[in-house]
Design a protein around this motif. Structure first.
Motif, PDB file in Angstrom:
ATOM      1  N   PRO A 132      82.143  51.148  56.272  1.00 35.22           N
ATOM      2  CA  PRO A 132      81.374  51.088  55.160  1.00 35.22           C
ATOM      3  C   PRO A 132      80.214  51.712  55.142  1.00 35.22           C
ATOM      4  CG  PRO A 132      80.955  49.058  56.679  1.00 35.22           C
ATOM      5  CD  PRO A 132      82.148  50.018  57.457  1.00 35.22           C
ATOM      6  N   ILE A 133      79.696  52.015  54.029  1.00 34.23           N
ATOM      7  CA  ILE A 133      78.867  52.701  53.808  1.00 34.23           C
ATOM      8  C   ILE A 133      77.896  52.452  52.580  1.00 34.23           C
ATOM      9  CG2 ILE A 133      79.919  54.320  51.976  1.00 34.23           C
ATOM     10  CD1 ILE A 133      78.345  56.666  53.246  1.00 34.23           C
ATOM     11  N   LYS A 134      76.347  52.411  52.889  1.00 30.32           N
ATOM     12  CA  LYS A 134      75.512  52.130  51.774  1.00 30.32           C
ATOM     13  C   LYS A 134      74.487  53.085  51.726  1.00 30.32           C
ATOM     14  CE  LYS A 134      72.266  48.383  50.627  1.00 30.32           C
ATOM     15  NZ  LYS A 134      72.323  48.796  49.456  1.00 30.32           N
ATOM     16  N   THR A 135      74.113  53.765  50.517  1.00 27.02           N
ATOM     17  CA  THR A 135      73.038  54.830  50.465  1.00 27.02           C
ATOM     18  C   THR A 135      71.670  53.857  50.317  1.00 27.02           C
ATOM     19  OG1 THR A 135      73.240  54.871  47.942  1.00 27.02           O
ATOM     20  CG2 THR A 135      74.617  56.442  49.265  1.00 27.02           C
ATOM     21  N   ASN A 136      70.602  54.692  50.754  1.00 28.16           N
ATOM     22  CA  ASN A 136      69.325  54.034  50.509  1.00 28.16           C
ATOM     23  C   ASN A 136      68.703  54.172  48.932  1.00 28.16           C
ATOM     24  OD1 ASN A 136      68.392  56.789  50.467  1.00 28.16           O
ATOM     25  ND2 ASN A 136      67.677  56.582  52.639  1.00 28.16           N
ATOM     26  N   ALA A 137      67.272  53.814  48.790  1.00 20.49           N
ATOM     27  CA  ALA A 137      66.648  54.008  47.719  1.00 20.49           C
ATOM     28  C   ALA A 137      66.786  55.329  47.104  1.00 20.49           C
ATOM     29  CB  ALA A 137      65.406  53.386  47.728  1.00 20.49           C
ATOM     30  N   ALA A 138      66.837  56.340  47.895  1.00 27.39           N
ATOM     31  CA  ALA A 138      66.947  57.791  47.850  1.00 27.39           C
ATOM     32  C   ALA A 138      68.236  58.476  47.450  1.00 27.39           C
ATOM     33  CB  ALA A 138      66.171  58.670  48.570  1.00 27.39           C
ATOM     34  N   GLY A 139      69.271  57.494  47.298  1.00 29.51           N
ATOM     35  CA  GLY A 139      70.635  57.783  47.172  1.00 29.51           C
ATOM     36  C   GLY A 139      71.190  58.640  48.438  1.00 29.51           C
ATOM     37  N   GLU A 140      70.509  58.364  49.589  1.00 31.79           N
ATOM     38  CA  GLU A 140      71.047  59.017  50.775  1.00 31.79           C
ATOM     39  C   GLU A 140      71.757  58.225  51.850  1.00 31.79           C
ATOM     40  OE1 GLU A 140      67.964  62.568  50.329  1.00 31.79           O
ATOM     41  OE2 GLU A 140      67.440  61.116  51.818  1.00 31.79           O
ATOM     42  N   ALA A 141      72.646  58.850  52.526  1.00 31.22           N
ATOM     43  CA  ALA A 141      73.327  58.081  53.739  1.00 31.22           C
ATOM     44  C   ALA A 141      73.926  59.131  54.649  1.00 31.22           C
ATOM     45  CB  ALA A 141      74.423  57.113  53.184  1.00 31.22           C
ATOM     46  N   GLU A 142      74.483  58.785  55.718  1.00 34.23           N
ATOM     47  CA  GLU A 142      75.106  59.850  56.649  1.00 34.23           C
ATOM     48  C   GLU A 142      76.556  59.054  57.048  1.00 34.23           C
ATOM     49  OE1 GLU A 142      73.073  62.717  59.586  1.00 34.23           O
ATOM     50  OE2 GLU A 142      73.521  60.921  60.711  1.00 34.23           O
ATOM     51  N   ILE A 143      77.264  59.663  57.150  1.00 40.19           N
ATOM     52  CA  ILE A 143      78.762  59.420  57.771  1.00 40.19           C
ATOM     53  C   ILE A 143      78.806  60.392  58.874  1.00 40.19           C
ATOM     54  CG2 ILE A 143      81.241  59.807  57.571  1.00 40.19           C
ATOM     55  CD1 ILE A 143      80.845  60.078  54.545  1.00 40.19           C
ATOM     56  N   GLU A 144      79.584  59.574  60.115  1.00 39.98           N
ATOM     57  CA  GLU A 144      79.590  60.017  61.443  1.00 39.98           C
ATOM     58  C   GLU A 144      81.050  59.755  62.090  1.00 39.98           C
ATOM     59  OE1 GLU A 144      76.983  58.912  64.533  1.00 39.98           O
ATOM     60  OE2 GLU A 144      75.085  59.911  63.541  1.00 39.98           O
ATOM     61  N   PHE A 145      81.700  60.698  62.406  1.00 38.51           N
ATOM     62  CA  PHE A 145      82.984  60.508  63.155  1.00 38.51           C
ATOM     63  C   PHE A 145      83.192  61.462  64.254  1.00 38.51           C
ATOM     64  CE2 PHE A 145      83.946  63.492  59.780  1.00 38.51           C
ATOM     65  CZ  PHE A 145      84.879  64.361  60.340  1.00 38.51           C
ATOM     66  N   VAL A 146      83.950  61.346  65.066  1.00 38.67           N
ATOM     67  CA  VAL A 146      84.315  62.141  66.362  1.00 38.67           C
ATOM     68  C   VAL A 146      85.630  63.110  65.906  1.00 38.67           C
ATOM     69  CG1 VAL A 146      84.993  62.597  68.742  1.00 38.67           C
ATOM     70  CG2 VAL A 146      83.297  60.840  68.149  1.00 38.67           C
ATOM     71  N   GLY A 147      85.529  64.413  65.506  1.00 37.20           N
ATOM     72  CA  GLY A 147      86.521  65.270  65.530  1.00 37.20           C
ATOM     73  C   GLY A 147      87.101  65.505  66.991  1.00 37.20           C
ATOM     74  N   ASP A 148      88.148  64.683  66.893  1.00 41.44           N
ATOM     75  CA  ASP A 148      89.181  64.970  68.246  1.00 41.44           C
ATOM     76  C   ASP A 148      89.953  66.250  68.316  1.00 41.44           C
ATOM     77  OD1 ASP A 148      88.023  62.717  69.650  1.00 41.44           O
ATOM     78  OD2 ASP A 148      89.592  61.385  68.689  1.00 41.44           O
ATOM     79  N   LYS A 149      90.436  66.691  67.204  1.00 47.25           N
ATOM     80  CA  LYS A 149      91.441  67.726  67.080  1.00 47.25           C
ATOM     81  C   LYS A 149      90.834  68.661  66.427  1.00 47.25           C
ATOM     82  CE  LYS A 149      95.461  64.427  66.072  1.00 47.25           C
ATOM     83  NZ  LYS A 149      96.236  64.303  65.176  1.00 47.25           N
ATOM     84  N   GLN A 150      91.442  70.227  66.581  1.00 47.47           N
ATOM     85  CA  GLN A 150      90.622  71.172  66.002  1.00 47.47           C
ATOM     86  C   GLN A 150      91.666  71.272  64.595  1.00 47.47           C
ATOM     87  OE1 GLN A 150      91.330  74.958  68.162  1.00 47.47           O
ATOM     88  NE2 GLN A 150      90.931  76.180  66.353  1.00 47.47           N
ATOM     89  N   GLY A 151      91.057  71.305  63.563  1.00 47.03           N
ATOM     90  CA  GLY A 151      91.646  71.563  62.264  1.00 47.03           C
ATOM     91  C   GLY A 151      90.773  71.082  61.063  1.00 47.03           C
ATOM     92  N   LEU A 152      91.295  70.855  59.948  1.00 52.71           N
ATOM     93  CA  LEU A 152      90.519  70.251  58.690  1.00 52.71           C
ATOM     94  C   LEU A 152      90.338  68.876  58.441  1.00 52.71           C
ATOM     95  CD1 LEU A 152      89.380  71.471  56.156  1.00 52.71           C
ATOM     96  CD2 LEU A 152      91.672  71.243  55.126  1.00 52.71           C
ATOM     97  N   TYR A 153      89.289  68.562  58.363  1.00 48.80           N
ATOM     98  CA  TYR A 153      89.124  66.853  57.941  1.00 48.80           C
ATOM     99  C   TYR A 153      88.703  66.869  56.470  1.00 48.80           C
ATOM    100  CZ  TYR A 153      89.291  66.363  63.087  1.00 48.80           C
ATOM    101  OH  TYR A 153      89.602  66.059  64.356  1.00 48.80           O
ATOM    102  N   LYS A 154      89.051  65.700  56.065  1.00 45.42           N
ATOM    103  CA  LYS A 154      88.581  65.461  54.531  1.00 45.42           C
ATOM    104  C   LYS A 154      87.959  64.033  54.552  1.00 45.42           C
ATOM    105  CE  LYS A 154      91.510  68.367  51.865  1.00 45.42           C
ATOM    106  NZ  LYS A 154      92.180  68.423  50.495  1.00 45.42           N
TER     107      LYS A 154
END
Length: 93
Positions: A71-93
């Motif tokens: 789940p993601i929720k932006t604040n009043a400034a319209g901002e948030a952050e996504i975090e994930f661990v990139g286990d593999k070398q390559g392209l993520y979307k």
């Protein structure tokens, strides 16, 4: 409902496998004003890129593997952050 845009900006552009990837999220309405929203952030690993023939017609579509959905929720400034661990070398979307 109103139209809005979501912009994504990685905190850095190069990561090593095993690094925690952080991506800034910014949501704005059609008048470029920040908006709050709640939704889902889905991160996928590109297992195979799309291939095309000489005319540009798609021969094989891109293949994605979902690695994270949170789940993601932006604040009043319209901002948030996504975090994930990139286990593999390559392209993520």
């Amino acid at each position: 409902r109103q139209a809005f845009t979501i912009s994504l900006e990685p905190r850095q552009h190069l990561y090593q496998p095993g690094d925690t990837v952080r991506v800034g999220v910014k949501a704005q309405n059609a008048n470029s004003q920040p908006i709050e929203f709640t939704g889902s952030a889905i991160v996928s690993f590109v297992e195979q890129r799309e291939t095309q023939d000489e005319s540009g017609k798609v021969k094989e579509p891109e293949k994605l593997a979902e690695i994270s959905k949170k789940p993601i929720k932006t604040n009043a400034a319209g901002e948030a952050e996504i975090e994930f661990v990139g286990d593999k070398q390559g392209l993520y979307k």
